[in-house]
Design an enzyme around this catalytic site. Sequence first.
Site, mmCIF file in Angstrom:
data_model
loop_
_atom_site.group_PDB
_atom_site.id
_atom_site.type_symbol
_atom_site.label_atom_id
_atom_site.label_comp_id
_atom_site.label_asym_id
_atom_site.label_seq_id
_atom_site.Cartn_x
_atom_site.Cartn_y
_atom_site.Cartn_z
ATOM 1 N N ARG A 53 38.985 43.574 41.550
ATOM 2 C CA ARG A 53 38.958 45.007 41.281
ATOM 3 C C ARG A 53 38.549 45.337 39.857
ATOM 4 N NH1 ARG A 53 42.088 44.268 45.247
ATOM 5 N NH2 ARG A 53 42.660 42.463 44.038
ATOM 6 N N THR A 54 39.194 44.684 38.903
ATOM 7 C CA THR A 54 38.963 45.082 37.516
ATOM 8 C C THR A 54 37.511 44.832 37.147
ATOM 9 O OG1 THR A 54 41.245 44.530 37.032
ATOM 10 C CG2 THR A 54 39.785 44.773 35.145
ATOM 11 N N LYS A 82 32.211 23.545 27.346
ATOM 12 C CA LYS A 82 31.813 22.575 26.308
ATOM 13 C C LYS A 82 32.757 22.613 25.117
ATOM 14 C CE LYS A 82 26.921 23.379 27.332
ATOM 15 N NZ LYS A 82 25.691 23.961 26.756
ATOM 16 N N ARG A 103 39.089 39.430 29.945
ATOM 17 C CA ARG A 103 40.331 38.996 30.617
ATOM 18 C C ARG A 103 40.545 37.533 30.273
ATOM 19 N NH1 ARG A 103 42.107 40.016 36.765
ATOM 20 N NH2 ARG A 103 42.651 41.987 35.775
ATOM 21 N N HIS A 131 47.666 45.217 30.202
ATOM 22 C CA HIS A 131 46.498 45.521 31.046
ATOM 23 C C HIS A 131 46.282 47.049 30.974
ATOM 24 C CE1 HIS A 131 43.541 45.299 34.101
ATOM 25 N NE2 HIS A 131 44.196 44.668 35.048
#
Length: 311
Positions: A53-54, A82, A103, A131
């Site tokens: 969703r986000t 890496k 995120r 959030h």
Amino acid sequence: MRHDHVITSKQLSRSDIETVLDRAAEIRDDPTAVADRHAGALLGLLFFEPSTRTKMSFETAMKRLGGDVVDMGSVESSSVKKGETLADTVRVIEGYADALVLRHPKQGAATMASEFVDVPLLNAGDGAGQHPTQTLLDLYTIRENAGLEDLTIGIMGDLKYGRTVHSLAYALSNFDAHQHFISPESLRLPREVVYDLHQEQERAQVREHESLEEILPSLDVLYVTRIQRERFPDETEYQKIAGEYQIGVDTLEAASDDLTVMHPLPRVDEIAPEVDETEHAAYFEQAHNGVPVRMALLDLLLGDEGGEDDE
Ligand code: NCD
């Protein structure tokens, strides 16, 4: 709030929140008015944790404003594999994009990353931290369904690791909401959040409960959350709690007819599918609200860059 980073809901005043929600309402009523507003602008997506969703609603929002996204893709396919540091990654991608969405599994990652970039950085979840953009769409949904004035809300489930809960609780203290937190003892709100809520709200209206039963009839909104399995240090601890604090149609018999049931999604088994058919269910509408709310936020942060007819 132009050119600001959005890291935590603690930084959002009542007036910031109302500005975003009012703009989101305007956009939702007439999305075509902003269809080319940010033509040419690019949003950088850096998702170090799963998201449906986000990520997709940010992408939809940017495209509906006429802009586009550049996506780091999965951690597996990026230079993070890496050994590149987060600081280096964001410094590079800020050269490609007008704003960044991050995120990350580590609490505090967004704060740290924001110190390395000049373009607005939006925290789309930092571990068990915050959030804030989810909170804005949650508040929009609450305002539409129950109103933000004189609100009595129950917030239930994993209050310890649930970052949507932490952000929502802080933001609601701007509105003097009566907040009831319902969870098993082991998943209570972090003590520092409870402390902060008491500090922030003059007449703190914060109560903690282990059972929903006693409080359900008085609620305008019930915000249910998923047990954050991925954040449990010990799987057996998760197993002990999984399956508790579930909502079914029978649970809601004791609720007010006007109760609004919300959930940031994804749900596992916290809300039975039968509840979806009731008038109480607002969680799919809530997820859809992510688009106009994120459009509003991006529009305010990007200002008139790349756009036309700025007021
Ligand atoms: C939430 C999250 O990632 O914190 N999801 C979302 O953004 N809607 C909630 C969750 O994962 O339980």
